[in-house]
Design an enzyme around this catalytic site. Structure first.
Site, mmCIF file in Angstrom:
data_model
loop_
_atom_site.group_PDB
_atom_site.id
_atom_site.type_symbol
_atom_site.label_atom_id
_atom_site.label_comp_id
_atom_site.label_asym_id
_atom_site.label_seq_id
_atom_site.Cartn_x
_atom_site.Cartn_y
_atom_site.Cartn_z
ATOM 1 N N ILE A 1 -4.075 4.609 0.764
ATOM 2 C CA ILE A 1 -4.514 4.961 2.114
ATOM 3 C C ILE A 1 -5.629 5.998 2.076
ATOM 4 O O ILE A 1 -6.575 5.951 2.868
ATOM 5 C CB ILE A 1 -3.331 5.507 2.937
ATOM 6 C CG1 ILE A 1 -2.209 4.476 3.012
ATOM 7 C CG2 ILE A 1 -3.777 5.900 4.346
ATOM 8 C CD1 ILE A 1 -0.865 5.063 3.423
ATOM 9 N N PHE B 1 0.838 -1.192 0.000
ATOM 10 C CA PHE B 1 0.000 0.000 0.000
ATOM 11 C C PHE B 1 0.875 1.244 0.000
ATOM 12 O O PHE B 1 2.070 1.197 0.312
ATOM 13 C CB PHE B 1 -0.939 0.009 1.218
ATOM 14 C CG PHE B 1 -0.222 0.089 2.541
ATOM 15 C CD1 PHE B 1 0.026 1.322 3.146
ATOM 16 C CD2 PHE B 1 0.214 -1.049 3.192
ATOM 17 C CE1 PHE B 1 0.681 1.411 4.367
ATOM 18 C CE2 PHE B 1 0.866 -0.979 4.415
ATOM 19 C CZ PHE B 1 1.104 0.252 5.005
ATOM 20 N N CYS B 2 0.255 2.365 -0.373
ATOM 21 C CA CYS B 2 0.942 3.662 -0.381
ATOM 22 C C CYS B 2 -0.116 4.742 -0.201
ATOM 23 O O CYS B 2 -1.279 4.443 0.078
ATOM 24 C CB CYS B 2 1.739 3.861 -1.672
ATOM 25 S SG CYS B 2 0.727 3.817 -3.161
ATOM 26 N N THR B 3 0.251 5.991 -0.385
ATOM 27 C CA THR B 3 -0.675 7.096 -0.105
ATOM 28 C C THR B 3 -1.902 7.077 -1.006
ATOM 29 O O THR B 3 -3.035 7.052 -0.541
ATOM 30 C CB THR B 3 0.052 8.449 -0.232
ATOM 31 O OG1 THR B 3 1.208 8.440 0.585
ATOM 32 C CG2 THR B 3 -0.870 9.588 0.200
#
Length: 309
Positions: free
Chosen positions: A211, A182-184
């Site tokens: 996110i 996952f990332c922003t």
């Protein structure tokens, strides 16, 4: 009688799309003119592999930009996540040409054709709660310092270029397991999964919309997110419901600071924080202090945020 005009919040759009953009250089000037003509500020990155950026403006202006981008060949289905800010979170509008829209530095990676399996926010908790799943935060260490998912591995990278080397060093740990990244906003983890799949690993997943989409869709009482999410604008962080968070930036080193960080004896607004105090000299701190005084003077004169604040 004078009726006060209601101040509308600024619309913020984080967007990206991996797509083959032949002749992307020619898009730069028209896009800059389109945005500046509508009061939009922020940054858009253009490369052969697609588009990436975060911009802010009035709701109508942002809607017009999204429609304009989706009309460009290859950019239909643009991934866009909306939030709001109390005031404009950017100082200017920039449209930049890049080799990659998110820099990994690995040739021949094509997320548009070979990314991992998308996982919707509603299904993410079940995946990362599975004991057979290795959850990896693909963001940099300074971002992770504000918050991450429960049980996630932090590679402690300082830039995304370091991520492939970290994967190579830990490849045995990934073999035979589900790998969830996952990332922003979804772009880094999408490219990261394409890279991991290129190594021959099969069970690779990533959080669709990142996110930001998770915090928008998943209620706080059901969430496995801990802390706040760093964002690349003057809001600094957001929390559940994409409400502006409590984090601030150290204006000396640009590291995001929690409330606890700001209680440290090593924190002085505009001068130092626990993350940079030991790396700076007294002369550095004197220089930062003078800069901060100039920022305060500029704000007192004009009542606006100074560009160096």
């Amino acid at each position: 009688m004078t009726i006060a005009k209601e101040i509308q919040p600024v619309c913020v759009a984080a967007l990206y799309k991996f797509a083959r953009l032949d002749g992307y250089e020619a898009l730069r000037a028209p896009l800059a003119a389109f945005c500046c003509g509508r009061g939009i500020k922020g940054t858009l990155l253009l490369a052969h592999e697609g588009i990436n950026g975060t911009v802010a403006g009035s709701e109508g202006a942002i809607a017009a930009l999204v429609d304009h981008l989706q009309a460009i060949e290859g950019l239909a289905g643009l991934d866009v996540k909306y939030s709001s800010a109390a005031e404009m979170p950017f100082h200017r509008m920039k449209v930049r040409l890049k080799r990659e829209i998110v820099t990994m530095g690995v040739e021949d990676i094509d997320p548009a054709a070979s990314a991992g399996t998308y996982v919707a926010p509603a299904d993410w908790n079940a995946l990362i709660s599975d004991a057979d799943t290795l959850v990896i935060d693909t963001r940099n260490a300074y971002e992770v310092s504000l918050g991450t998912f429960k049980g996630a591995v932090d590679p402690k990278t300082t830039s995304f270029r370091e991520f492939p080397a970290w994967i190579e060093q830990h490849r045995e740990e990934l073999e035979g397991r589900k790998v969830a990244m996952f990332c922003t906003g979804g772009i880094r983890c999408e490219k990261a999964t394409a890279y991991v799949k290129s190594l021959g690993l099969k069970n690779v997943f990533h959080l669709k919309g990142g996110i930001l989409k998770y915090l928008e869709d998943v209620p706080a009482d059901e969430s496995l997110w801990q802390g706040e999410c760093f964002v690349f604008d003057e809001r600094v962080s957001v929390s559940h419901g994409l409400a502006e968070g409590e984090a601030e930036l150290c204006r000396a080193c640009r590291h995001p600071l929690t409330v606890e960080d700001r209680l440290s004896s090593k924190y002085a607004i505009g001068v130092s924080c626990p993350h940079c105090f030991e790396m700076r000299s007294d002369e550095d701190r004197e220089r930062y202090a003078e800069r901060h005084r100039q920022v305060e003077l500029a704000q007192a004169r004009g009542g606006k945020r100074h560009i160096g604040s």
